[in-house]
Design a protein around this motif. Sequence first.
Motif, PDB file in Angstrom:
ATOM      1  N   UNK A  13      11.407  42.177 -14.050  1.00 25.83           N
ATOM      2  CA  UNK A  13      12.650  41.674 -14.646  1.00 25.83           C
ATOM      3  C   UNK A  13      13.850  42.121 -13.823  1.00 25.83           C
ATOM      4  N   UNK A  14      13.876  43.391 -13.454  1.00 31.25           N
ATOM      5  CA  UNK A  14      14.994  43.925 -12.673  1.00 31.25           C
ATOM      6  C   UNK A  14      15.098  43.214 -11.324  1.00 31.25           C
ATOM      7  N   UNK A  15      13.975  43.075 -10.644  1.00 31.80           N
ATOM      8  CA  UNK A  15      13.993  42.453  -9.325  1.00 31.80           C
ATOM      9  C   UNK A  15      14.435  40.987  -9.403  1.00 31.80           C
ATOM     10  N   UNK A  16      13.971  40.270 -10.422  1.00 31.58           N
ATOM     11  CA  UNK A  16      14.365  38.870 -10.606  1.00 31.58           C
ATOM     12  C   UNK A  16      15.866  38.789 -10.858  1.00 31.58           C
ATOM     13  N   UNK A  17      16.368  39.594 -11.774  1.00 33.93           N
ATOM     14  CA  UNK A  17      17.794  39.539 -12.098  1.00 33.93           C
ATOM     15  C   UNK A  17      18.656  39.976 -10.918  1.00 33.93           C
ATOM     16  N   UNK A  18      18.173  40.934 -10.144  1.00 34.51           N
ATOM     17  CA  UNK A  18      18.912  41.409  -8.973  1.00 34.51           C
ATOM     18  C   UNK A  18      19.069  40.279  -7.950  1.00 34.51           C
ATOM     19  N   UNK A  19      17.980  39.553  -7.707  1.00 37.00           N
ATOM     20  CA  UNK A  19      18.038  38.443  -6.750  1.00 37.00           C
ATOM     21  C   UNK A  19      18.896  37.305  -7.295  1.00 37.00           C
ATOM     22  N   UNK A  20      18.715  36.978  -8.578  1.00 40.24           N
ATOM     23  CA  UNK A  20      19.478  35.877  -9.166  1.00 40.24           C
ATOM     24  C   UNK A  20      20.973  36.163  -9.196  1.00 40.24           C
ATOM     25  N   UNK A  21      21.346  37.405  -9.378  1.00 41.36           N
ATOM     26  CA  UNK A  21      22.766  37.730  -9.404  1.00 41.36           C
ATOM     27  C   UNK A  21      23.396  37.438  -8.035  1.00 41.36           C
ATOM     28  N   UNK A  22      22.647  37.678  -6.980  1.00 41.40           N
ATOM     29  CA  UNK A  22      23.149  37.433  -5.628  1.00 41.40           C
ATOM     30  C   UNK A  22      23.003  35.975  -5.194  1.00 41.40           C
ATOM     31  N   UNK A  23      21.981  35.297  -5.700  1.00 46.53           N
ATOM     32  CA  UNK A  23      21.693  33.929  -5.260  1.00 46.53           C
ATOM     33  C   UNK A  23      21.127  33.101  -6.412  1.00 46.53           C
ATOM     34  N   UNK A  24      21.980  32.662  -7.335  1.00 44.40           N
ATOM     35  CA  UNK A  24      21.504  31.936  -8.522  1.00 44.40           C
ATOM     36  C   UNK A  24      20.977  30.537  -8.231  1.00 44.40           C
ATOM     37  N   UNK A  25      21.186  30.064  -7.021  1.00 49.60           N
ATOM     38  CA  UNK A  25      20.834  28.698  -6.654  1.00 49.60           C
ATOM     39  C   UNK A  25      19.404  28.561  -6.133  1.00 49.60           C
ATOM     40  N   UNK A  26      18.628  29.627  -6.174  1.00 52.60           N
ATOM     41  CA  UNK A  26      17.260  29.572  -5.658  1.00 52.60           C
ATOM     42  C   UNK A  26      16.369  28.712  -6.545  1.00 52.60           C
ATOM     43  N   UNK A  27      15.431  28.050  -5.909  1.00 47.89           N
ATOM     44  CA  UNK A  27      14.402  27.353  -6.686  1.00 47.89           C
ATOM     45  C   UNK A  27      13.390  28.400  -7.152  1.00 47.89           C
ATOM     46  N   UNK A  28      12.582  28.018  -8.113  1.00 48.65           N
ATOM     47  CA  UNK A  28      11.543  28.941  -8.575  1.00 48.65           C
ATOM     48  C   UNK A  28      10.581  29.283  -7.434  1.00 48.65           C
ATOM     49  N   UNK A  29      10.278  28.324  -6.606  1.00 50.19           N
ATOM     50  CA  UNK A  29       9.372  28.572  -5.478  1.00 50.19           C
ATOM     51  C   UNK A  29       9.973  29.588  -4.510  1.00 50.19           C
ATOM     52  N   UNK A  30      11.256  29.423  -4.184  1.00 49.16           N
ATOM     53  CA  UNK A  30      11.927  30.364  -3.270  1.00 49.16           C
ATOM     54  C   UNK A  30      11.978  31.766  -3.873  1.00 49.16           C
ATOM     55  N   UNK A  31      12.305  31.818  -5.139  1.00 48.37           N
ATOM     56  CA  UNK A  31      12.378  33.107  -5.822  1.00 48.37           C
ATOM     57  C   UNK A  31      11.003  33.772  -5.879  1.00 48.37           C
ATOM     58  N   UNK A  32       9.974  32.994  -6.184  1.00 51.27           N
ATOM     59  CA  UNK A  32       8.608  33.532  -6.238  1.00 51.27           C
ATOM     60  C   UNK A  32       8.198  34.077  -4.875  1.00 51.27           C
ATOM     61  N   UNK A  33       8.546  33.360  -3.810  1.00 49.97           N
ATOM     62  CA  UNK A  33       8.211  33.817  -2.460  1.00 49.97           C
ATOM     63  C   UNK A  33       8.914  35.132  -2.141  1.00 49.97           C
ATOM     64  N   UNK A  34      10.178  35.252  -2.499  1.00 52.00           N
ATOM     65  CA  UNK A  34      10.918  36.499  -2.245  1.00 52.00           C
ATOM     66  C   UNK A  34      10.310  37.685  -2.985  1.00 52.00           C
ATOM     67  N   UNK A  35       9.807  37.413  -4.170  1.00 47.78           N
ATOM     68  CA  UNK A  35       9.244  38.483  -5.002  1.00 47.78           C
ATOM     69  C   UNK A  35       7.777  38.753  -4.698  1.00 47.78           C
ATOM     70  N   UNK A  36       7.129  37.813  -4.036  1.00 51.36           N
ATOM     71  CA  UNK A  36       5.703  37.969  -3.766  1.00 51.36           C
ATOM     72  C   UNK A  36       4.848  37.747  -4.989  1.00 51.36           C
ATOM     73  N   UNK A  37       5.274  36.825  -5.856  1.00 48.66           N
ATOM     74  CA  UNK A  37       4.509  36.484  -7.060  1.00 48.66           C
ATOM     75  C   UNK A  37       4.239  34.988  -7.057  1.00 48.66           C
ATOM     76  N   UNK A  38       3.345  34.562  -7.930  1.00 51.42           N
ATOM     77  CA  UNK A  38       3.051  33.131  -8.034  1.00 51.42           C
ATOM     78  C   UNK A  38       4.205  32.422  -8.743  1.00 51.42           C
ATOM     79  N   UNK A  39       4.306  31.126  -8.517  1.00 54.63           N
ATOM     80  CA  UNK A  39       5.349  30.337  -9.177  1.00 54.63           C
ATOM     81  C   UNK A  39       5.124  30.343 -10.683  1.00 54.63           C
ATOM     82  N   UNK A  40       3.874  30.257 -11.121  1.00 49.71           N
ATOM     83  CA  UNK A  40       3.607  30.265 -12.566  1.00 49.71           C
ATOM     84  C   UNK A  40       3.959  31.628 -13.167  1.00 49.71           C
ATOM     85  N   UNK A  41       3.698  32.712 -12.434  1.00 43.51           N
ATOM     86  CA  UNK A  41       4.078  34.045 -12.909  1.00 43.51           C
ATOM     87  C   UNK A  41       5.578  34.182 -13.012  1.00 43.51           C
TER      88      UNK A  41
END
Length: 121
Positions: A13-41
Amino acid sequence: MSSRQASRQEDTYFRVMRILQDDPDLTQRELAERLGVSVSGLNYCLKALIAKGWVKMQNFSHSRNKFGYVYILTPHGIAQKAALASVFLKRKLDEYDALKAEIDALELEVGKEEARQARNS
């Protein structure tokens, strides 16, 4: 939920919110790749953050996201991110201290072994 699972979930949760605060325009796929998790996760995580009221999905016509939305931290989400940051930092410092103690112990063990081998040579 086990303490370990809860900690991992809080970290995510922290890592997701940290990235979204800096770059809210990411797609779920881009965000999942940055976090190293699956898109469904990630989708599961985002739904949980939205249900908690920490993140909201907002239509934004200038979004590079083909669906035209962005993920925005709510005021409550910003406060929660700060609280999670504190917990995350403490947990990482505790992990560092434990790892440092283990390294120190191994260095002593290796030093004793080298001394013993030198005596036996």
